[in-house]
Design a protein around this motif. Structure first.
Motif: not given
Length: 677
Positions: A94-101, A112-120
């Motif tokens: 299986k292939i897992y494409e993991i992107e975090r921003s 000023i940096t966001s406290e949360n990150t987004d993942i997909e």
């Protein structure tokens, strides 16, 4: 699990989109070279950020916490800028494409940096179809990622090469990491969960039994058990406190010993400075004495010393006149006395009309008395006495002056030495100098405290052993009383079954842990002997992991771990990771580590011989080896060793354009050419 690639944009100094394709075939080594400050560790950080959402590394400073490219923030202010990292992982076809921003914004030069990150996460199934369910929930995403690589054990496979030896330290943090690694990779943690469930169930039954047994002996025994368990808990607390104190004393001992070694030269310089100052004082006293003595010679009549040259010249002139008979050096009285006595000064007789007698008569007849004759005689004698006396004094004064000059020269040399030493010691404050003098006494005191501490630990462990035996006996008595209680017969039976089951599970766990520890010890020992150089192999009898999850290296009956160099500890740590991989892949026929091994600055503390050993052996048990190296680590000899292993896959170089921009260049084709030759 293999990492196919990593893609990042606006992540720290990687402003523009950068992609690295990692080697995933038999040529499993991927090398990324970058000097300090160019972005090498940023790639390491990017993978950790993408998989686990960690915003910083243990070694980070405040300047490292800004993950979004500063130049992009400046150009886009006051608008937000998005930085992302995409990691593509292959696992079980299986292939897992993991992107975090993550997003940051710059206002008035403040970030000023966001406290949360987004993942997909996108999953490509075995048949090549993309799973329509794109994972964007952090909790669900972490479950998927933990199935690929558990967060609790990531540090065993993604690590800074210069800090890997910390893994085998005996502090609580290292022991906890080793324990977690063993439990996770050997699946013992699943047994622990079963044991926890059983203990909760048994605890519930105990409460029920107490509730129905208020007026029986069983109640008294349970109360006694509670007190005993509290006592055990208190002893455990004391023991933990003593261990912490021991760690503190040990750290202080190591610190002071290190400072004593570092400052031993300063101490020698202080002693030398003291001796030089004493010598200077002696010379000053000698100079003062010589000065006083010289003053005595120039007081009063000694001023005639200044006329010594004229006195000597006058004396020599009179001496010449006397020699030429221009000054008579005899008296008429002497001639009359000789003629009258008819006897020479030497005692021989003088006969009348003899040659001597006639000569005396001639001298008498020719004698002329002068007013200056006696003056010359007296003056000549006094000049002679004065000349001899003043010459002696002049010689003494010359000697004094010579001694003064020599003493001044000696004093000047000593002053230069004193000035040089005082300059060397100028960085040492008076407080540091005082501490230096007290360090040895403090060291003795700490060693005494350590002996007392270890004695206290030994006594507490003996007391704990006695209390646990008492607890075991008490539990046996409770079990016997429970059987006699008809009202709680069923509960007792159930509890008994659970205790037996718990005992069986504990035995299984203990046996399996012992087996795992034995396997870890054997595999670690074998791999260490394989990696370490020939001359040091005799130092290692075996590597042991005890029931407290402490690693020890036995050498001729002694624990030799603390005496290992940083490079040797590096090898032992790698060997332990290899042994963990063997445990994790117990049923894997390929007998290779299924998790990639990523090492930042892998060779910094290793000798060339140890480097060669690691490069030749690690690719054989590791499915994928990613090396983040500096220019000094990838010198010609290391390049040649890598090329000769036939495991080399891909090679990248980090090119720093400026303070805010670095790019990654694929130089794989240059690896086999003159670039490395």
């Amino acid at each position: 699990m293999k990492i196919r690639s990593i893609e990042l944009e606006n992540f720290k100094q990687y402003k523009n989109k950068q992609i690295i394709q990692f080697s995933t075939n038999e040529n499993n080594i991927t090398i990324i070279k970058g000097n300090n400050g160019e972005g090498k560790t940023t790639l390491f950080r990017a993978i950790i950020f993408c998989l686990f959402g960690e915003l910083k590394l243990p070694q980070d400073t405040e300047n490292d916490l800004d993950l979004v490219n500063i130049l992009s923030l400046k150009h886009n202010q006051p608008l937000p800028v998005r930085a992302y990292v995409k990691t593509i992982i292959e696992e079980n076809q299986k292939i897992y494409e993991i992107e975090r921003s993550i997003e940051s914004i710059m206002k008035n030069d403040q970030i000023i940096t966001s406290e949360n990150t987004d993942i997909e996460i996108k999953i490509i199934e075995k048949d090549g179809n993309i799973n329509p369910n794109i994972i964007k929930n952090e909790e669900k995403a972490q479950k998927i990622i933990n199935n690929l690589l558990n967060k609790d054990i990531k540090d065993f496979f993604f690590f800074d090469g210069e800090k890997i030896e910390n893994l085998i330290n005996s502090d609580n943090k290292s022991k906890k990491e080793i324990k977690n690694g063993i439990l996770k990779l050997s699946k013992i943690d699943k047994l622990e969960k079963i044991i926890d469930i059983l203990n909760v169930s048994i605890s519930k039954y105990n409460k029920e039994i107490k509730r129905y047994n208020l007026d029986t002996k069983l109640q008294a025994k349970n109360i006694e058990l509670d007190k005993l368990e509290k006592n055990i808990k208190n002893k455990e607390y004391e023991l933990e406190k003593n261990y912490k104190e021991k760690n503190y004393i040990t750290k202080e001992l190591n610190y002071i010993e290190l400072k004593l070694v570092e400052n031993i030269k300063a101490k020698e310089n202080l002693n030398t400075l003291k001796i030089l100052k004493e010598q200077k004082n002696k010379i000053d006293k000698r100079l003062n004495d010589l000065k006083n003595e010289s003053l005595e010679y120039i007081k009063g009549k000694n001023i005639t010393l200044l006329l010594l040259d004229k006195i000597e010249r006058c004396y020599e002139e009179i001496k010449i006149l006397k020699k030429e008979d221009k000054i008579q050096n005899y008296s008429i009285e002497l001639i009359d006395e000789l003629l009258e006595n008819k006897k020479c000064i030497c005692g021989n007789p003088i006969h009348k009309n003899s040659e001597s007698y006639n000569k005396l008569l001639e001298l008498k007849n020719n004698y002329s008395e002068s007013d200056y004759k006696r003056f010359y005689e007296d003056f000549y004698i006094n000049l002679k006495i004065l000349k001899e006396s003043k010459k002696s004094k002049k010689d003494r004064i010359s000697k004094i002056l010579k001694n003064i000059n020599e003493s001044k020269d000696d004093r000047e040399k000593i002053l230069i030495q004193i000035e040089t030493l005082e300059e060397k010691l100028s960085n040492l404050s008076s407080e540091k100098l005082s501490n230096l003098d007290n360090s040895e006494n403090t060291l003795k005191s700490l060693k005494k405290d350590l002996i007392n501490n270890e004695a206290g630990i030994q006594n507490l462990e003996k007391e704990m052993k006695i209390l646990k035996i008492k607890k075991t006996d008490l539990l046996n008595e409770i079990e016997k009383l429970e059987k006699e209680e008809k009202e709680i017969k069923n509960l007792s039976i159930k509890k008994k079954y659970l205790n037996n089951f718990l005992k069986t599970i504990n035995e299984i766990k203990d046996n399996y842990i012992q087996k795992v520890r034995t396997t870890l010890s054997e595999e670690s020992t074998n791999m260490t002997k394989k990696l370490i150089n020939e001359k040091d192999k005799n130092l290692i009898d075996s590597i042991k992991i005890n029931d407290k999850y402490e690693i020890s290296l036995n050498s001729q009956g002694h624990d030799f771990l603390a005496n290992l160099s940083a490079g040797q500890k590096h090898l032992v740590s790698l060997s332990f990771i290899y042994a963990l991989a063997k445990i994790a892949n117990e049923n894997n026929e390929e007998n290779t580590l299924s998790i990639p091994l990523i090492m930042d600055t892998p060779f910094g503390r290793l000798s060339s011989e140890h480097r060669k050993s690691i490069i030749e052996n690690v690719p054989q048990f590791c499915s994928q080896w990613i090396l983040l190296v500096t220019d000094t680590e990838l010198e010609d000899k290391t390049k040649s060793i890598i090329k000769n292993t036939n495991y080399f896959g891909k090679y990248y170089e980090i090119n720093k354009k400026n303070e805010y921009i670095s790019i990654i260049e694929n130089k794989t084709n240059l690896f086999g050419g003159n670039y490395f030759d």
